[in-house]
Design a protein around this motif. Structure first.
Motif: not given
Lengths: 116, 116
Positions: A15-24, A66-78
């Motif tokens: 709990e409290g950490e940040n994270l990023t997950v990716y979709c490519n 993503g700029d090229a609409r090929k990828d996306s990311s989700l970042h969760i804070t805290a």
């Protein structure tokens, strides 16, 4: 065949950490959606992104297409224990119809566990 | 109810038997979708209805699978001569409209099918 690769497959944090997950993908998508799914339930839509480079915020969640609409990311804070679940990205190619045809292509998901 | 309702929630059957899974979408939603989710995977598209007609059935794996929506509301997914590989959670979703930028898909809790 259009495929969406999600990473990491599993993520366990405190709990409290940040994270990023990716979709490519190697393919271009007309739109991309992020869902969260809890055990025994259906996926619930979090956000839809349509424009390359688009950033959307939902409280502590930040989504980027993503700029090229090929990828996306989700970042969760805290991160909080309530964020625990399976995060799925789903893409759609509107093709010649110029609009949704219902054929969403899902990734395998990132299973997130947030420990108190 | 207010959400998408699926019955049965769990179905255990023997190899070779016939199975019907029912989906009752949100009232007024014209688009209805069936997806299949195997363990550790994201949902896989099966078929999409716009009103009474199947607008896209390209995801049905073979001719043992069939779906109907005779009055444009409730839908039934039918599986003949079930095989062990058919074991999965079958998810139904509905949306208010289709044919434009992807609207929100509302998923039911799914029907878990186990073929012994």
């Amino acid at each position: 065949t259009q495929l969406l690769e999600q990473s990491p497959q599993f993520l366990s944090i405190q709990e409290g950490e940040n994270l990023t997950v990716y979709c490519n993908s190697s393919s271009v998508f007309s739109s991309l959606q992020w869902y969260r799914q809890e055990p025994g339930e259906g996926p619930v839509l979090l956000v839809t992104v349509v424009t390359g480079g688009e950033v959307k915020k939902l409280k502590r969640l930040t989504f980027q297409f993503g700029d090229a609409r090929k990828d996306s990311s989700l970042h969760i804070t805290a991160a909080q224990p309530g964020d625990t679940g399976l995060y799925l990205c789903a893409g759609e190619d509107w093709g010649i119809y110029g609009g949704s045809q219902g054929n969403l292509i899902f990734g395998k998901g990132t299973k997130l566990s947030v420990k108190p | 109810g207010a959400g998408v309702s699926q019955t049965p929630s769990n179905k255990v059957t023997e190899k070779g038997k016939y199975v019907e899974l029912r989906c009752d979408p949100i009232s007024g939603h014209t688009a209805l979708y069936w997806y299949r989710q195997s363990l550790g995977q994201g949902p896989e598209f099966l078929i999409y209805f716009q009103g009474t007609g199947a607008a896209d059935d390209s995801g049905l794996p073979n001719d043992r699978f069939f779906a109907v929506r005779p009055e444009g509301s409730v839908s039934t997914l039918k599986i003949q001569r079930t095989e062990r590989g058919d074991s999965a959670v079958y998810l139904c979703a509905s949306s208010l409209i289709a044919g434009g930028p992807t609207g929100e898909l509302f998923f039911g809790e799914g029907s878990r099918l186990t073929v012994l």
